[in-house]
Motif scaffolding. Structure first.
Motif, PDB file in Angstrom:
ATOM      1  N   TYR A  60     -52.772  28.107   7.119  1.00 33.95           N
ATOM      2  CA  TYR A  60     -52.658  29.534   7.396  1.00 33.95           C
ATOM      3  C   TYR A  60     -51.661  29.843   8.504  1.00 33.95           C
ATOM      4  CZ  TYR A  60     -55.999  31.417   4.156  1.00 33.95           C
ATOM      5  OH  TYR A  60     -56.602  31.814   3.001  1.00 33.95           O
ATOM      6  N   ASN A  61     -50.854  30.863   8.276  1.00 36.70           N
ATOM      7  CA  ASN A  61     -49.855  31.277   9.257  1.00 36.70           C
ATOM      8  C   ASN A  61     -50.468  31.624  10.604  1.00 36.70           C
ATOM      9  OD1 ASN A  61     -47.750  31.047   7.380  1.00 36.70           O
ATOM     10  ND2 ASN A  61     -48.036  33.131   6.656  1.00 36.70           N
ATOM     11  N   GLU A  62     -51.666  32.224  10.588  1.00 32.83           N
ATOM     12  CA  GLU A  62     -52.298  32.642  11.835  1.00 32.83           C
ATOM     13  C   GLU A  62     -52.577  31.481  12.770  1.00 32.83           C
ATOM     14  OE1 GLU A  62     -53.711  35.847   8.944  1.00 32.83           O
ATOM     15  OE2 GLU A  62     -53.061  33.794   8.901  1.00 32.83           O
ATOM     16  N   ALA A  63     -52.684  30.277  12.233  1.00 33.20           N
ATOM     17  CA  ALA A  63     -53.001  29.116  13.059  1.00 33.20           C
ATOM     18  C   ALA A  63     -51.818  28.655  13.886  1.00 33.20           C
ATOM     19  CB  ALA A  63     -53.484  27.964  12.173  1.00 33.20           C
ATOM     20  N   THR A  64     -50.616  28.892  13.387  1.00 30.30           N
ATOM     21  CA  THR A  64     -49.445  28.307  14.044  1.00 30.30           C
ATOM     22  C   THR A  64     -49.197  28.825  15.458  1.00 30.30           C
ATOM     23  OG1 THR A  64     -48.026  29.901  12.859  1.00 30.30           O
ATOM     24  CG2 THR A  64     -48.322  27.737  11.867  1.00 30.30           C
ATOM     25  N   PRO A  65     -49.404  30.114  15.751  1.00 32.30           N
ATOM     26  CA  PRO A  65     -49.198  30.545  17.145  1.00 32.30           C
ATOM     27  C   PRO A  65     -50.148  29.868  18.123  1.00 32.30           C
ATOM     28  CG  PRO A  65     -49.179  32.445  15.677  1.00 32.30           C
ATOM     29  CD  PRO A  65     -49.652  31.282  14.874  1.00 32.30           C
ATOM     30  N   ILE A  66     -51.374  29.574  17.693  1.00 33.54           N
ATOM     31  CA  ILE A  66     -52.314  28.884  18.567  1.00 33.54           C
ATOM     32  C   ILE A  66     -51.835  27.463  18.840  1.00 33.54           C
ATOM     33  CG2 ILE A  66     -54.656  27.969  18.777  1.00 33.54           C
ATOM     34  CD1 ILE A  66     -55.682  30.372  17.309  1.00 33.54           C
ATOM     35  N   CYS A  93     -52.119  20.267   4.693  1.00 36.10           N
ATOM     36  CA  CYS A  93     -51.715  21.195   5.749  1.00 36.10           C
ATOM     37  C   CYS A  93     -50.284  20.918   6.204  1.00 36.10           C
ATOM     38  CB  CYS A  93     -52.672  21.091   6.934  1.00 36.10           C
ATOM     39  SG  CYS A  93     -54.364  21.655   6.570  1.00 36.10           S
ATOM     40  N   ILE A  94     -49.937  19.650   6.290  1.00 37.79           N
ATOM     41  CA  ILE A  94     -48.576  19.284   6.681  1.00 37.79           C
ATOM     42  C   ILE A  94     -47.565  19.850   5.684  1.00 37.79           C
ATOM     43  CG2 ILE A  94     -46.961  17.357   6.909  1.00 37.79           C
ATOM     44  CD1 ILE A  94     -49.329  15.711   8.020  1.00 37.79           C
ATOM     45  N   GLY A 344     -52.301  34.082   4.788  1.00 34.73           N
ATOM     46  CA  GLY A 344     -52.287  34.787   6.054  1.00 34.73           C
ATOM     47  C   GLY A 344     -50.943  35.369   6.431  1.00 34.73           C
ATOM     48  N   ILE A 345     -50.874  35.847   7.654  1.00 35.09           N
ATOM     49  CA  ILE A 345     -49.670  36.475   8.178  1.00 35.09           C
ATOM     50  C   ILE A 345     -49.391  35.899   9.559  1.00 35.09           C
ATOM     51  CG2 ILE A 345     -49.880  38.623   6.891  1.00 35.09           C
ATOM     52  CD1 ILE A 345     -51.380  39.822   9.222  1.00 35.09           C
ATOM     53  N   GLU A 346     -48.169  35.994  10.010  1.00 30.62           N
ATOM     54  CA  GLU A 346     -47.823  35.397  11.300  1.00 30.62           C
ATOM     55  C   GLU A 346     -48.258  36.253  12.476  1.00 30.62           C
ATOM     56  OE1 GLU A 346     -43.994  33.870  11.877  1.00 30.62           O
ATOM     57  OE2 GLU A 346     -43.972  32.632  10.081  1.00 30.62           O
ATOM     58  N   SER A 347     -48.415  37.554  12.275  1.00 30.83           N
ATOM     59  CA  SER A 347     -48.858  38.427  13.357  1.00 30.83           C
ATOM     60  C   SER A 347     -49.691  39.565  12.786  1.00 30.83           C
ATOM     61  CB  SER A 347     -47.651  38.989  14.119  1.00 30.83           C
ATOM     62  OG  SER A 347     -46.850  39.782  13.257  1.00 30.83           O
ATOM     63  N   GLY A 348     -50.548  40.125  13.620  1.00 34.62           N
ATOM     64  CA  GLY A 348     -51.359  41.251  13.184  1.00 34.62           C
ATOM     65  C   GLY A 348     -52.793  40.910  12.848  1.00 34.62           C
ATOM     66  N   CYS A 349     -53.082  39.637  12.590  1.00 36.21           N
ATOM     67  CA  CYS A 349     -54.459  39.245  12.317  1.00 36.21           C
ATOM     68  C   CYS A 349     -55.246  39.234  13.627  1.00 36.21           C
ATOM     69  CB  CYS A 349     -54.512  37.868  11.672  1.00 36.21           C
ATOM     70  SG  CYS A 349     -56.189  37.307  11.280  1.00 36.21           S
ATOM     71  N   LYS A 350     -56.444  39.827  13.618  1.00 39.83           N
ATOM     72  CA  LYS A 350     -57.228  39.944  14.840  1.00 39.83           C
ATOM     73  C   LYS A 350     -58.450  39.020  14.865  1.00 39.83           C
ATOM     74  CE  LYS A 350     -55.745  44.695  15.673  1.00 39.83           C
ATOM     75  NZ  LYS A 350     -56.168  46.104  15.876  1.00 39.83           N
ATOM     76  N   ILE A 351     -58.557  38.141  13.889  1.00 39.91           N
ATOM     77  CA  ILE A 351     -59.648  37.169  13.917  1.00 39.91           C
ATOM     78  C   ILE A 351     -59.422  36.245  15.106  1.00 39.91           C
ATOM     79  CG2 ILE A 351     -60.840  35.324  12.693  1.00 39.91           C
ATOM     80  CD1 ILE A 351     -59.868  36.527  10.074  1.00 39.91           C
TER      81      ILE A 351
END
Length: 388
Positions: A60-66, A93-94, A344-351
């Motif tokens: 998921y894209n949302e995981a990458t910023p973390i 995942c890779i 997912g998305i790279e930004s905007g998800c609030k989970i």
């Protein structure tokens, strides 16, 4: 219902990835058998010590910023004395992240072997796992110790650093960070925080007790309201509704540890109907990935089927809760207008996952710091070699 769709998607992705790798290989090209991480390690080696951050990974894209933030923080702390790398244990995942980010990601053992070949004398392996479960133990005991330290590179000194909930103090620190975030929402009995952990399906692992410990620690902060509950997506007794591990079917009678039992007892004890209670949902996982989006929030579920989402069904926790009559707070979720976004998305998800909290990320960092200068904490595989 939605799990079949995601299983088919995963299978399609795996086949596509396999085909892609096969088409790029060339039996006559000696470079095709090279460890893909070696070139990157040799190009970026600046110190004699490497730090390898280990996670299962996410598609998921949302995981990458973390993950990016965690890497950045470890570099800020150790960058003047070690090179920092991020690794995943999931090949799926890779492959997925390489495709969507156009960046190279490698498996844990690829990085380790590349470190040794590049001449690193010391390697610190920092787990980004939450509990000391099957995945964590497989990485530390098999991939790192058995394969890397003992079998392949016994001369390299290794520091194996703990998972998030290694001690009672860690449990208290995580509980404090989470409770402080939701404190204003939990001030009365008509609001509940429900956390979804991953869990180990094998009951022989004591790691599942960590979820119960977190629940106890957070309940103690509620001033007697006791409106925080923790369940899992993969451990039979702590599912939303318990499953029989042999038949893979719902049990006829719910056990006290399952989410359904906890919620119905809470309502009964407080003389409340589900329609009077608002539930806040959050993943008790390092990142907000597949489980958070699908098993918890059910972004792929059809909301017109709420009447089918019984507590024993295969629908998401959100759908089951709505079927029972609970109200769901949507402050921390995926934007409704982007629910169909591919992985997912790279930004905007609030989970908000555990890795979103700076205080919690610091626990992983401190685990490595507390043993960094302890010579007894570093070991190699030479003592395990048979005598000549």
């Amino acid at each position: 219902m939605n799990k079949l769709k995601y299983c088919l998607m995963a299978a399609t992705l795996l086949v596509a990835t396999s085909i892609g790798f096969t088409s790029c290989s060339d039996d006559d090209d000696p470079e095709s058998t090279m460890n893909p991480a070696e070139a990157e390690v040799k190009a970026n080696k600046k110190h004699d010590t490497a730090i390898l951050l280990c996670s299962f990974g996410s598609t998921y894209n949302e995981a990458t910023p973390i993950y990016d933030q965690i890497v950045s923080e470890f570099k800020a702390e150790f960058g003047n004395q070690a090179d920092v790398y991020l690794s995943f244990s999931s090949n799926t995942c890779i492959g997925r992240l390489e495709a969507i980010r156009n960046e190279a990601y490698y498996h844990i053992d690829d990085w380790l072997n590349a470190f040794a070949e590049a001449g690193y004398s010391k390697v610190a392996v920092q787990s980004l796992h939450v509990i000391p479960g099957e995945e964590y133990l497989s990485v530390m005991n098999t991939t790192v110790k058995k394969n890397f330290m003992i079998r392949d590179y016994p001369h390299v000194n290794v520091l194996k650093s703990a998972n998030l909930l290694d001690s009672d103090e860690d449990t208290e620190d995580v509980a404090t960070a989470l409770y402080n975030h939701y404190k204003s929402d939990l001030a009365d009995k008509k609001h509940i925080l429900l956390l979804m952990g991953h869990g180990n399906p094998n009951d022989s692992y004591n790691a599942n007790q960590k979820y119960a410990d977190i629940e106890v620690a957070m309940q103690a902060k509620t001033g007697g309201i006791n409106n925080v509950f923790v369940g899992t997506v993969d451990y039979g007794k702590m599912l939303f509704w318990p499953w029989d591990e042999k038949t893979k079917k719902p049990l006829a009678t719910p056990n006290p540890e399952c989410i359904y039992s906890k919620l119905t007892k809470y309502c009964a004890d407080n003389n409340l109907q589900p329609e009077e209670v608002t539930v806040y949902l959050a993943p008790f996982m390092s990142i907000a990935g597949d489980h958070a989006h699908n098993d918890l929030w059910g972004l792929g579920d059809d909301d017109t089927e709420i009447e089918l989402a019984t507590p024993q069904s295969d629908y998401s926790w959100r759908m089951k809760l709505q079927h029972m009559g609970f109200k769901i707070d949507n402050t921390e979720t995926h934007p409704a207008d982007k629910a169909d976004a591919d992985h997912g998305i790279e930004s905007g998800c609030k989970i908000k996952a555990l890795g979103d909290f700076p205080e919690i990320r610091k626990i992983w960092l401190n685990h490595l710091k507390e043993n960094w200068n302890d010579s007894d904490a570093w070991e190699n595989g030479e003592d395990y070699q048979p005598e000549a």
